[in-house]
Write an enzyme that holds these catalytic residues in place. Structure first.
Site, short mmCIF file in Angstrom:
data_model
loop_
_atom_site.label_atom_id
_atom_site.label_comp_id
_atom_site.label_asym_id
_atom_site.label_seq_id
_atom_site.Cartn_x
_atom_site.Cartn_y
_atom_site.Cartn_z
N ASP A 210 62.88 31.84 85.37
CA ASP A 210 64.28 31.49 85.13
C ASP A 210 65.15 32.74 85.20
O ASP A 210 65.15 33.55 84.27
CB ASP A 210 64.38 30.81 83.75
CG ASP A 210 65.80 30.35 83.42
OD1 ASP A 210 66.73 30.73 84.14
OD2 ASP A 210 65.95 29.60 82.44
N GLU B 108 63.68 25.68 77.07
CA GLU B 108 64.16 25.60 78.45
C GLU B 108 63.03 25.40 79.48
O GLU B 108 63.14 24.56 80.37
CB GLU B 108 65.02 26.83 78.79
CG GLU B 108 66.38 26.75 78.11
CD GLU B 108 67.11 28.07 78.00
OE1 GLU B 108 66.63 29.07 78.57
OE2 GLU B 108 68.15 28.11 77.33
N ASP C 137 72.44 21.89 78.55
CA ASP C 137 71.95 23.25 78.75
C ASP C 137 73.09 24.16 78.31
O ASP C 137 74.10 24.27 79.00
CB ASP C 137 71.61 23.46 80.24
CG ASP C 137 71.28 24.92 80.58
OD1 ASP C 137 71.21 25.75 79.66
OD2 ASP C 137 71.10 25.20 81.78
N LYS D 39 76.00 33.23 73.69
CA LYS D 39 74.62 32.82 73.37
C LYS D 39 73.80 34.00 72.84
O LYS D 39 72.91 33.82 72.01
CB LYS D 39 73.97 32.24 74.64
CG LYS D 39 72.61 31.62 74.41
CD LYS D 39 72.16 30.93 75.68
CE LYS D 39 70.77 30.36 75.57
NZ LYS D 39 70.40 29.60 76.77
#
Ligand code: AMP
Length: 615
Positions: free
Chosen positions: A168, A146, A9, A69
């Site tokens: 999330d 994800e 991850d 990211k």
């Protein structure tokens, strides 16, 4: 040499690696197994990845980079300590560190990886992620969405047909997806989110509150001026307090020497309640629910179509997030796979399958039961002494600590009986009693006295229940062994019997007290016999009390208090009180809840004026 495949991850705030070890999928890595997604250089030019980079972030932002990211797939470069890097290069340094963790745990260097990305990542962003893997010496065999990883971790993929909402909320981003799982195929039906919203924003709100309080105490606004160290300390304290508030109802913050004035250290000392913190973040959580509604409508599904709500990301440990989501969707969200490790574990499940390992679902130690205490509340609009709400919810990973706040129910109450139950039902009496204790010697207060009940459950099934009087810190604790062992019918019967005996003993003590009181009485202006004749025998009320009506205990308590005050009442008040005692008594006998409450309300009003008067 056989391939060694791991699941990764690669997150905005934190990253993790998972693989197959000791017969199951696990997160691999030292300590808390989470690697902050930060890269930097020390003053001496040494490369720092993870915690060490994060620690210098506030003090040396020019030498540190975070949240890379967000820039994946773009052609921009970032400067770290005067050197230029592409986002792919920075990400590869994080991946290399994780591969090193996997090597230490697995005893071999991984050569392949499954890496997760948000469902909305473009082709360019996915290609950049593959490239980062290659730079770190990892062939990326699968880029996995994800939310799909989360449903894999929960074991949804491979079974029947399910629709799940994956919520999330991480440190810096929020995503919600509706996924449909059928056999091996998981489809992301719709995704929504805000890539500028997360736990960092919660920190900002709390830190601003800390700054205001520090300014109030010392007259210095650390947000202004050149005190990056002080600012960093308060942000760090805010994040620590925020995490504690996920399990505690109050947190004491004590930060020594936040800054100095004329060489003297200035400290911050304050308390913050979960309730105040929740008021600060409620608007942000609400905005995530708007995205939930959008994702649902884009997917053409209704909340009631959801088979599960899966919580992913460290910030979903916040109780308010759980509560508001539960209210919106109407089912209890699942958090039985550690929310901050869930995506990595799902990637680990796929990586293990791709290497021919049978990894069904992720196994985590969770509490199979909910635990809580009974309290005086309301059911169907009437007071009820056996209300129940779990403090520890079933399917929460162990070990865990949770607390909730309650208040005493009567003025000048100096003791509280705590009945601990296992179960889900809102009526405590329909749950399984597991223990009880009394905390005595509390401060008798005319208003509500705040009590905190803290429960800690460990991996061995030992449940510790602590009651704390907030204003004095006075506390009492019991330990219940084997709390996770299923109770046999026999044990449940025995526990219920113990409880009944206790209620009975309390009723007898009540009768006894009443009896003593009658003998003590030497009032001049009323005749004891006369009153006894007017006033129904309490033993009769108690007989009814053995099978109580909702709110009955409170009504009987009220009659008891009123009887103690009879001698001090004016004669009209006394007559009215006695009449109300009779009405309560009659209503209890007839099982008339409305009549009982009506009379109890009248009596309460009468007593309010009485108790307000000096002796
Ligand atoms: P993630 O990006 O999933 O690693 O989540 C990181 C975020 O989760 C950070 O903002 C953390 O401060 C937050 N977080 C971690 N643990 C907790 C906790 N116990 N309660 C609330 N937030 C937490």
């Amino acid at each position: 040499m056989a391939d060694l495949i791991v699941g990764i991850d690669l997150g905005t705030t934190n990253s993790e690696v998972a693989g197959f070890l000791d017969g199951r999928v696990q997160v691999l890595g030292p300590g808390n197994q989470i690697l902050p997604s930060c890269v930097g250089f020390s003053a001496g030019g040494e490369l720092l990845v993870g915690e060490s980079a994060r620690n210098q972030l506030a003090l040396y932002p020019e030498r540190t980079i975070r949240s890379i990211k967000r820039r994946m797939g773009s052609s921009e470069s970032v400067m770290i300590a005067g050197k230029s890097f592409s986002p792919t290069e920075v990400s590869s340094l994080i991946l290399r560190e994780l591969a090193g963790w996997a090597k230490s745990a697995l005893g071999g260097t991984p050569n392949k990886a499954v890496i997760t990305v948000p469902a909305y990542f473009s082709d360019a962003q996915r290609a950049a992620t593959r490239e980062a893997g290659a730079l770190a010496g990892l062939e990326v065999v699968r880029i996995l969405n994800e939310p799909t990883a989360a449903s894999l971790a929960y074991g949804y993929a491979g079974g029947g047909r399910h629709t799940a909402l994956v919520y999330d909320l991480g440190g810096g981003t929020f995503d919600v997806s509706v996924v449909s799982v059928e056999g091996e195929i998981t489809e992301v039906l719709a995704s929504h989110g805000n890539n500028k919203l997360g736990g960092d924003d919660f920190d900002d709100l709390l830190a601003a509150h800390l700054c205001r309080e520090f300014e109030r105490q010392h007259g210095i606004d650390v947000r202004q001026g050149n005190t990056p160290g002080a600012k960093a300390r308060l942000w760090w304290a805010a994040e620590e307090a925020k995490k504690k508030l996920s399990s505690e109802v109050y947190v004491q913050i004590r930060e020594e020497s936040v800054t100095t004035r004329n060489g003297r250290p200035l400290h911050l000392e304050m308390e913050i309640s979960r309730k105040d913190y929740e008021d600060m973040i409620r608007g942000l959580v609400e905005s995530t629910l708007d995205s939930v509604s959008k994702a649902l409508s884009d997917s053409g599904r209704k909340p009631s179509d959801m088979d599960a709500v899966l919580l992913v990301g460290g910030s979903t440990r916040t109780p308010l997030v759980f509560e508001m989501l539960r209210e919106r969707i109407g089912i209890e969200p699942r958090q039985d796979v550690h929310p901050d490790l869930c995506v990595a574990l799902g990637a680990g499940v796929l990586a293990s399958r791709l290497s021919g390992r049978d990894a069904g679902r992720v196994l985590v130690d969770v509490s199979p039961y909910s635990f809580g205490i009974s309290f005086l509340g309301e059911r169907g609009g009437v007071p009820y002494p056996h209300c129940y709400k779990p403090i520890i919810r079933r399917n929460t990973p162990l070990p865990l600590t949770r607390s909730e706040e309650y208040s005493t129910s009567h003025p000048f109450q100096t003791e509280v009986d705590l009945q601990v139950y296992q179960g889900e039902d809102e009526d405590a009496l329909k749950n399984v009693p597991v223990g009880n204790f009394t905390i005595e010697g509390l401060t008798g207060m005319s208003g509500a006295n705040e009590m905190i009940c803290r429960m800690r459950l460990d991996l061995d099934g030992i449940l510790e229940v602590t009651a704390v009087e907030k204003r004095t810190g006075k506390s009492k604790r019991i330990t219940i062994d084997n709390a996770l062992k299923a109770k046999s019918d026999e044990e449940i019967r025995a526990a219920r019997k113990r409880l009944e005996e206790m209620f009975q003993a309390r009723a007898e003590a009540f009768e006894h007290e009443h009896h003593d009181h009658d003998h003590d009485h030497d009032g001049e202006d009323w005749d004891e016999e006369e009153l006894a004749a007017l006033d129904p025998a309490l033993s009769e009320i108690e007989a009814a009390f053995r099978d109580p009506l909702p709110g009955e205990e409170a009504a009987v308590g009220l009659v008891d208090r009123s009887r103690k005050l009879l001698e001090r009442m004016h004669s009209e008040d006394r007559e009215e009180a006695v009449e109300l005692h009779e009405r309560i008594h009659e209503a209890i006998k007839m099982g008339d809840v409305v009549g009982m409450n009506d009379a109890a309300r009248g009596l309460k009003e009468l007593l309010f004026f009485m108790e307000g008067r000096p002796n």
